[in-house]
Design an enzyme around this catalytic site. Sequence first.
Site, mmCIF file in Angstrom:
data_model
loop_
_atom_site.group_PDB
_atom_site.id
_atom_site.type_symbol
_atom_site.label_atom_id
_atom_site.label_comp_id
_atom_site.label_asym_id
_atom_site.label_seq_id
_atom_site.Cartn_x
_atom_site.Cartn_y
_atom_site.Cartn_z
ATOM 1 N N ASP A 321 50.390 -67.939 -86.138
ATOM 2 C CA ASP A 321 49.255 -67.888 -86.942
ATOM 3 C C ASP A 321 48.991 -66.720 -87.957
ATOM 4 O O ASP A 321 48.340 -66.771 -88.658
ATOM 5 C CB ASP A 321 48.138 -67.488 -85.753
ATOM 6 C CG ASP A 321 47.837 -69.051 -84.940
ATOM 7 O OD1 ASP A 321 47.547 -70.010 -85.486
ATOM 8 O OD2 ASP A 321 47.653 -68.839 -83.843
ATOM 9 N N TYR A 405 40.217 -71.982 -82.448
ATOM 10 C CA TYR A 405 40.427 -70.893 -81.743
ATOM 11 C C TYR A 405 39.827 -69.429 -82.555
ATOM 12 O O TYR A 405 40.014 -69.494 -83.908
ATOM 13 C CB TYR A 405 42.113 -70.359 -81.487
ATOM 14 C CG TYR A 405 42.262 -70.821 -79.911
ATOM 15 C CD1 TYR A 405 41.622 -70.172 -78.741
ATOM 16 C CD2 TYR A 405 43.313 -71.991 -79.862
ATOM 17 C CE1 TYR A 405 42.131 -70.866 -77.493
ATOM 18 C CE2 TYR A 405 43.393 -72.267 -78.468
ATOM 19 C CZ TYR A 405 42.967 -71.818 -77.369
ATOM 20 O OH TYR A 405 43.161 -72.191 -76.080
ATOM 21 N N HIS A 457 49.875 -68.569 -75.869
ATOM 22 C CA HIS A 457 49.723 -67.746 -77.005
ATOM 23 C C HIS A 457 50.711 -66.531 -76.642
ATOM 24 O O HIS A 457 50.253 -65.619 -75.630
ATOM 25 C CB HIS A 457 48.276 -67.263 -76.953
ATOM 26 C CG HIS A 457 47.249 -68.402 -76.587
ATOM 27 N ND1 HIS A 457 46.513 -68.757 -77.787
ATOM 28 C CD2 HIS A 457 46.953 -69.087 -75.875
ATOM 29 C CE1 HIS A 457 45.542 -69.853 -77.444
ATOM 30 N NE2 HIS A 457 45.944 -69.894 -76.041
#
Length: 671
Positions: A321, A405, A457
């Site tokens: 990300d 998210y 994550h």
Amino acid sequence: MAPHPLAILTEEETNIARDVVVSCHPNTVIDFHEIYLLEPPKVQLSEFLALEHAGRLSPTTPRPARMALCQYRIIGSDKIPSYEEAVIDVENRKCVKHKVVAKPNHAALTLSEFDILVERCFASPLFKQALAEFDLPEGFEVVIEPWPYGGLDYSDENRRYFQGLCFARDASKKNDDANFYSYPLPVIPVMDAHTQEIIRVDRPATGGKGEGLHDQTFKRDIIGHCKASDYVPELLPQGTRKDLKPLNVVQPEGPSFRVTNESLVEWQKWRFRVGFNPREGATIHDVWYDGRSVMYRLAISEMTVPYADPRPPFHRKQAFDFGDGGGGNMANNLSIGCDCLGVIKYFDAFVTQSDGTAKKLPNAICLHEEDNGIGWKHSNWRTGRAVVTRNRELIVQFIITLANYEYVFAYKFDLAGGITVESRATGILNVVNIDAGKVSEYGNVVSGGVLAQNHQHIFCVRIDPAVDGSDNSVVVEESHPVPMNEVTNPNGNFYQVTNDTIQRAGWLDAAPELNRTIKMVNPHRINPISGKPVAYKFIPLATQLLLADPNSIQAKRAQFAQHHVWVTKYRDWELYAGGRYTLQSQQEIGGVSDAVRRGDSVDDTDVVVWSCFGITHNPRVEDWPVMPVETFQLMIRPSDFFTANPALDVPSDKNAASKVVGGECCRNAHM
């Protein structure tokens, strides 16, 4: 006055850099990705900061050059775009360094490319044909969620691809925020970013446990077994709660912090600077406490989100990300009274538009104070007196939205010399279609026809310590049981504390059974009371590491996620745990694993410590339709840095606004 060397590029500086790049590439089309401050080399910046702390700066003091790192693609009609980088001296308006980024590296994605994907999908005969296989209810419209392509399949060429996850939204509700994730569609269009064509539409399996990896159950009524699951207040069937009373944060005398010189924050013996860039988001620099150096730089380095569904094409679902799209590029415009409470200072930032011009990102960072419960307390049972202080914290916070998210990141400074790096995950689960009445070993059914896939994550925090100076060592402290023996442990209650200095760059993992603690020490500064080197420490979070097989593409491109702690020798601009280029990567190149392979000496030198932790997210129904926050905190604390509790002098005043309901309490307590 010239900007501080750590101040983010101004709009004018960004546009100067853009103009220089354009002048270097005449008669071409340039697609800009990012333009941001290239932080000065540490040697240069440290000399400047030393003068600043000594109060010896003047208008004629030499400053490190203001450099802009420009990342862009040269677009040609007859060839694949060339990804290039240039370093621009903005004061002198000249290019001082240029390179063409070698294949197979790709530039980070841009939101404009996502817009193109959506546009091309709806114009594509292939995509229209795929949608024609289903009958959507009247009033429903298709929504496409662009995604990075992940690690390439072994059979793919090294081309730039994007994929789209597809859903249906109930437009009859006449509310653009109706939750389209409630209606996943089993089609995934793939676009060649160079030709801007949809080259195929993948059709993932929709079966349940025990069924094949490739088989898709065909039915025209593809979302008939799904149901609405909304989260916006106006669409909740029962509305919101009516019995929740206001809880306000009031600071009638204003905040205890002050911000000067663009980004300098001073609060309760703390002094540091706040920065921002499109990849890492908010960054913390030049951290001092009560006139003593603690840290040179602190930032969120990377985050990877690998999914665990092996059915093609879901094996490609792995996002980086920060590296793929940029945490700063995806930062929210924070709202007063919602994202941050109390008296707030906001910091604006700039992002780069496709033509290279700067666009202001208002309120990208918020600075505010929070009460975090009791700081310290002791009750003298003999006198009945209790002395209590509150643990106030100063928060530097930014929030990013990446498709479904949200991630909330905060740097928290407390009154006792501690720093906490906090990450919170929330938002909406990324979901896929599953046949009615079935369950799956690849995730959990959270609503009718909605499978939330298992995933992880994994975050990495980069710590560049400067504990009473730049030359530090890393010490591993462990507590070991000692077998009962007549000489050293006759009663069996003794345990031994060991301290081993790391000599060479390497990695290690959390060991809660040993209370494994990482100490960043200055071996030349000794605490006069304990006789130990001054230090800051943290206990690695004992969270699960990357679960993908070491031979998988997921693992090879995220080697940083396979250990809790990495220790490396500092190099300028070596900032990214997963490497500089993560989009569609096959390997982690230039990340912490490569830095460790150099085998540098890390004893009594300029070291960097990388802390990795994360969430193994096996979804639960309670995560739907929007997920309560999952919170992780990396707590960095002083260890023999001070000669007593540094929060001993915190006032123990009562909160005059507090009230008692239904009786009296604390009759004998005196603040």
